[in-house]
Design a protein around this motif. Structure first.
Motif, PDB file in Angstrom:
ATOM      1  N   LEU A 110     -26.870 -20.596 -75.784  1.00  0.00           N
ATOM      2  CA  LEU A 110     -27.287 -19.844 -76.969  1.00  0.00           C
ATOM      3  C   LEU A 110     -27.336 -20.830 -78.134  1.00  0.00           C
ATOM      4  CD1 LEU A 110     -24.756 -16.916 -76.543  1.00  0.00           C
ATOM      5  CD2 LEU A 110     -27.199 -16.692 -76.286  1.00  0.00           C
ATOM      6  N   GLY A 121     -36.927  -3.458 -79.371  1.00  0.00           N
ATOM      7  CA  GLY A 121     -35.498  -3.725 -79.567  1.00  0.00           C
ATOM      8  C   GLY A 121     -35.242  -4.362 -80.922  1.00  0.00           C
ATOM      9  N   GLY A 174     -22.617  -3.912 -77.383  1.00  0.00           N
ATOM     10  CA  GLY A 174     -23.893  -4.260 -76.753  1.00  0.00           C
ATOM     11  C   GLY A 174     -25.041  -3.521 -77.413  1.00  0.00           C
ATOM     12  N   ALA A 185     -21.649  -2.221 -69.635  1.00  0.00           N
ATOM     13  CA  ALA A 185     -21.181  -2.769 -68.353  1.00  0.00           C
ATOM     14  C   ALA A 185     -19.868  -3.519 -68.531  1.00  0.00           C
ATOM     15  CB  ALA A 185     -22.247  -3.699 -67.766  1.00  0.00           C
ATOM     16  N   GLY A 186     -19.825  -4.413 -69.516  1.00  0.00           N
ATOM     17  CA  GLY A 186     -18.626  -5.219 -69.743  1.00  0.00           C
ATOM     18  C   GLY A 186     -17.451  -4.359 -70.177  1.00  0.00           C
TER      19      GLY A 186
HETATM   20  C1  LIG Z   1     -32.887  -4.592 -77.517  1.00  0.00           C
HETATM   21  C2  LIG Z   1     -32.454  -3.363 -76.748  1.00  0.00           C
HETATM   22  C3  LIG Z   1     -32.411  -2.107 -77.372  1.00  0.00           C
HETATM   23  C4  LIG Z   1     -32.022  -0.971 -76.651  1.00  0.00           C
HETATM   24  N1  LIG Z   1     -32.006   0.256 -77.273  1.00  0.00           N
HETATM   25  C5  LIG Z   1     -31.661   1.362 -76.555  1.00  0.00           C
HETATM   26  C6  LIG Z   1     -31.677   2.656 -77.151  1.00  0.00           C
HETATM   27  O1  LIG Z   1     -32.004   2.806 -78.323  1.00  0.00           O
HETATM   28  N2  LIG Z   1     -31.345   3.729 -76.375  1.00  0.00           N
HETATM   29  C7  LIG Z   1     -30.980   3.588 -75.064  1.00  0.00           C
HETATM   30  O2  LIG Z   1     -30.670   4.579 -74.396  1.00  0.00           O
HETATM   31  N3  LIG Z   1     -30.963   2.376 -74.481  1.00  0.00           N
HETATM   32  C8  LIG Z   1     -31.304   1.277 -75.192  1.00  0.00           C
HETATM   33  N4  LIG Z   1     -31.334   0.050 -74.578  1.00  0.00           N
HETATM   34  C9  LIG Z   1     -30.929  -0.034 -73.170  1.00  0.00           C
HETATM   35  C10 LIG Z   1     -29.385  -0.016 -73.079  1.00  0.00           C
HETATM   36  O3  LIG Z   1     -28.865  -0.507 -74.260  1.00  0.00           O
HETATM   37  C11 LIG Z   1     -28.947  -0.877 -71.931  1.00  0.00           C
HETATM   38  O4  LIG Z   1     -29.413  -0.288 -70.741  1.00  0.00           O
HETATM   39  C12 LIG Z   1     -27.432  -1.029 -71.849  1.00  0.00           C
HETATM   40  O5  LIG Z   1     -26.900  -1.354 -73.093  1.00  0.00           O
HETATM   41  C13 LIG Z   1     -27.122  -2.137 -70.865  1.00  0.00           C
HETATM   42  O6  LIG Z   1     -25.774  -2.462 -70.972  1.00  0.00           O
HETATM   43  P1  LIG Z   1     -25.245  -3.914 -70.612  1.00  0.00           P
HETATM   44  O7  LIG Z   1     -23.773  -3.848 -70.779  1.00  0.00           O
HETATM   45  O8  LIG Z   1     -25.791  -4.352 -69.320  1.00  0.00           O
HETATM   46  O9  LIG Z   1     -25.871  -4.911 -71.686  1.00  0.00           O
HETATM   47  P2  LIG Z   1     -25.972  -4.904 -73.263  1.00  0.00           P
HETATM   48  O10 LIG Z   1     -25.648  -3.607 -73.859  1.00  0.00           O
HETATM   49  O11 LIG Z   1     -27.292  -5.490 -73.541  1.00  0.00           O
HETATM   50  O12 LIG Z   1     -24.818  -5.929 -73.691  1.00  0.00           O
HETATM   51  C14 LIG Z   1     -24.860  -7.274 -73.340  1.00  0.00           C
HETATM   52  C15 LIG Z   1     -23.990  -8.041 -74.309  1.00  0.00           C
HETATM   53  O13 LIG Z   1     -23.807  -9.360 -73.795  1.00  0.00           O
HETATM   54  C16 LIG Z   1     -23.676 -10.235 -74.883  1.00  0.00           C
HETATM   55  N5  LIG Z   1     -23.964 -11.599 -74.416  1.00  0.00           N
HETATM   56  C17 LIG Z   1     -25.064 -12.035 -73.750  1.00  0.00           C
HETATM   57  N6  LIG Z   1     -24.944 -13.350 -73.465  1.00  0.00           N
HETATM   58  C18 LIG Z   1     -23.753 -13.747 -73.961  1.00  0.00           C
HETATM   59  C19 LIG Z   1     -23.062 -14.993 -73.986  1.00  0.00           C
HETATM   60  N7  LIG Z   1     -23.574 -16.117 -73.426  1.00  0.00           N
HETATM   61  N8  LIG Z   1     -21.859 -15.057 -74.607  1.00  0.00           N
HETATM   62  C20 LIG Z   1     -21.319 -13.952 -75.167  1.00  0.00           C
HETATM   63  N9  LIG Z   1     -21.920 -12.735 -75.160  1.00  0.00           N
HETATM   64  C21 LIG Z   1     -23.124 -12.638 -74.567  1.00  0.00           C
HETATM   65  C22 LIG Z   1     -24.678  -9.708 -75.898  1.00  0.00           C
HETATM   66  O14 LIG Z   1     -24.280 -10.086 -77.198  1.00  0.00           O
HETATM   67  C23 LIG Z   1     -24.604  -8.190 -75.683  1.00  0.00           C
HETATM   68  O15 LIG Z   1     -23.784  -7.557 -76.630  1.00  0.00           O
HETATM   69  C24 LIG Z   1     -31.684  -1.094 -75.291  1.00  0.00           C
HETATM   70  C25 LIG Z   1     -31.707  -2.355 -74.671  1.00  0.00           C
HETATM   71  C26 LIG Z   1     -32.086  -3.481 -75.385  1.00  0.00           C
HETATM   72  C27 LIG Z   1     -32.112  -4.817 -74.685  1.00  0.00           C
END
Ligand SMILES: Cc1cc2nc3c(=O)[nH]c(=O)nc-3n(C[C@H](O)[C@H](O)[C@H](O)COP(=O)(O)OP(=O)(O)OC[C@H]3O[C@@H](n4cnc5c(N)ncnc54)[C@H](O)[C@@H]3O)c2cc1C
Length: 477
Positions: free
Chosen positions: A457, A138, A40, A14-15
């Motif tokens: 955190l 996860g 992420g 997303a970011g």
């Molecule tokens: C533990 C886990 C494992 C997963 N494994 C898979 C998989 O194997 N296959 C698959 O298809 N999908 C997987 N998923 C689902 C998929 O990864 C997510 O749907 C997708 O990555 C969501 O993207 P996002 O950008 O919303 O968040 P994310 O990819 O979760 O990224 C969020 C980021 O925000 C950062 N962050 C949070 N709070 C702070 C803060 N206060 N300051 C700085 N940085 C911060 C974190 O470090 C993280 O890197 C997984 C999800 C999780 C939670």
């Protein structure tokens, strides 16, 4: 103090997508993530020397494309940097972010913020889940992908949601024997929506094919309508009891079987990471199907706090594709506010993004049916089952707190220390909420949250000292 037009918190899909869209229009921005490398959870980058588990899709290629777009625009990225507090500067004056990381930037001013902090595994409490060897799905993925470490020799994978098969396949490919995958959902749950959900979803079909064929190749049995009942062992897990559940996910203990394992990977889908949006005072809505709160947002992804946008898994179970689409929508909203785009310029792109979002939401509707939290699972929690693993608080202590007058999470926390440990309630909050709701005959949304306070955190004390030292220094000047 540095200043930018937009700060993006979270370097997951997303970011990253929001950053690429904003950078393409020349917006000054910074992309911040607490992990050592951006990406992420989906594009999780492991240590270069570790063998990475095979994935069904070309994740690395997609990640490198996004990073290439950011590098081409010379976007400032701060990895290994946590946003540990964030305060509004006053109406329309933007926000001050407090950062902790391996650089000199302690504070950052931003007119707009995209909060894309993702989600984490929703835990399942059951007798023995505090034993070493029990981890979330996860957590197992993180060990495998993030550190190249095999969690154990023989594992049982249990819970619900799309990570079950993915985790089983990754474990088997890394050399861990997987005794079985136990999916709480029945084989029929959500099936009615499957044709619509998978329509045009070639990448997802490829995923299912990849994970399914890995399970076949390694002879991993997949058992629907079953779950873990208990982890057994003295110093660590040595065996597990599991069996069938009924339609309300009540454990049918008469069906219990035992299997020898040293690793249990268990999770019930995901919970949104609400630390930032709750700290900022954004309004949240309770979703009873998944028993979770989500930040309210409008069609442009702006929350009830003007200037704060959300995208990705923090808004609901979404997956990589939906997260990227939402990141782009948030970016287009900000581009209009900053007058880089007029509404009519943005509209054509938004219309196509919304079409794709609807397709993703059809898929998510099927997943929601399979992952809908059913109340029977609470029966796994016995009086001496540990509910708060950080502070080792058992269910009977929570019941005592309720008898003594606790009516919300704060009341339980004050009486038992539940939620005061390292995870700050991330893993015990859903269980405590359900226990209080059941004991006080109310609905879980009425029980409320545990308070969110900075640091959001875990933070080295030296960082806080740095802040107070620099404040004293400024005051002296
Ligand atoms: C533990 C886990 C494992 C997963 N494994 C898979 C998989 O194997 N296959 C698959 O298809 N999908 C997987 N998923 C689902 C998929 O990864 C997510 O749907 C997708 O990555 C969501 O993207 P996002 O950008 O919303 O968040 P994310 O990819 O979760 O990224 C969020 C980021 O925000 C950062 N962050 C949070 N709070 C702070 C803060 N206060 N300051 C700085 N940085 C911060 C974190 O470090 C993280 O890197 C997984 C999800 C999780 C939670």
């Amino acid at each position: 103090m540095s200043a930018v037009e937009v700060a993006i918190i979270g370097g997951g899909p997303a970011g990253l997508a929001a950053a690429v869209e904003l950078a393409a229009h020349g917006v000054s921005l910074v992309l911040i993530d607490s992990y050592a490398q951006l990406g992420g959870h989906y594009f999780k980058q492991g240590p270069p020397e570790a063998a990475q588990p095979k994935t069904a899709d070309d994740r690395q290629g997609e990640f490198e494309e996004l990073m290439g777009a950011l590098e081409a625009r010379e976007v400032v990225t701060l990895s290994e940097t946590s946003v540990w507090a964030m305060f509004p500067n006053g109406e329309g004056m933007g926000f001050t972010l407090h950062l902790s990381g391996p650089h000199e930037i302690e504070r950052l001013q931003a007119h707009y913020v995209v909060a894309a902090p993702g989600a984490y595994d929703r835990p399942l409490a059951f007798p023995g889940w505090q034993l070493p060897g029990v981890m979330t799905l996860g957590g197992a993925q993180m060990l495998l992908k993030g550190h190249g470490i095999r969690p154990g020799q023989r594992a049982l994978v249990a819970g619900s949601g799309p990570l079950l098969l993915a985790t089983a396949a990754s474990l088997a490919e890394a050399g861990t024997e997987v005794a079985a995958v136990l999916d709480l959902a029945s084989g029929w749950d959500g099936l009615r929506k499957a044709p619509q959900a998978f329509w045009g979803q070639f990448a997802r079909l490829k995923d299912v094919w990849h994970y399914g064929s890995a399970c076949l190749k390694y002879g991993i049995p997949i058992r629907f309508g079953q779950t873990i009942f208990q982890a057994m062992g003295e110093a660590a897990v040595t065996a597990a009891a599991y069996g069938r559940v009924d339609a309300q996910w009540r454990p049918r203990l008469d069906t219990a079987q035992t299997v020898e394992v040293d690793t249990l990977c268990v999770a019930l889908g995901f919970l949104p990471n609400l630390a930032l949006t709750r700290h900022l005072g954004c309004a949240h809505t309770y979703d009873p199907d998944v028993d979770a709160f989500y930040p309210q947002h409008d069609a442009a992804m702006e929350t009830t706090v003007p200037g704060v946008y959300v995208a990705g898994d923090v808004t609901g179970i979404g997956g990589k594709a939906l997260s990227k689409l939402q990141g782009q929508v948030a970016a287009l909203g900000i581009l209009q506010k900053l007058q880089y785009l007029t509404p009519s310029n943005a509209e054509a792109q938004l219309a196509s993004l919304r079409r794709n979002i609807r397709a993703e939401q059809r898929f998510m509707a099927m997943l929601r049916d399979r992952m809908r939290i059913r109340p029977g699972l609470q029966q796994l929690i016995e009086p001496d089952t540990i509910v708060c693993r950080c502070e080792m608080v058992a269910a009977h202590q929570i019941h005592t707190a309720i008898r003594e007058g606790a009516r919300d999470l704060k009341g339980v926390k004050l009486r038992t220390r539940c939620g005061m440990g390292a995870c700050q309630g991330r893993y015990c909050e859903p269980h405590v909420r359900q226990l209080v709701a059941a004991a006080t005959c109310t609905t879980p949304d009425k029980v409320g949250h545990m308070a969110v306070r900075p640091p959001l955190l875990p933070l080295p004390i030296s960082e806080l000292l740095k802040t107070s030292e620099s404040r004293r220094h400024t005051e002296r000047l």
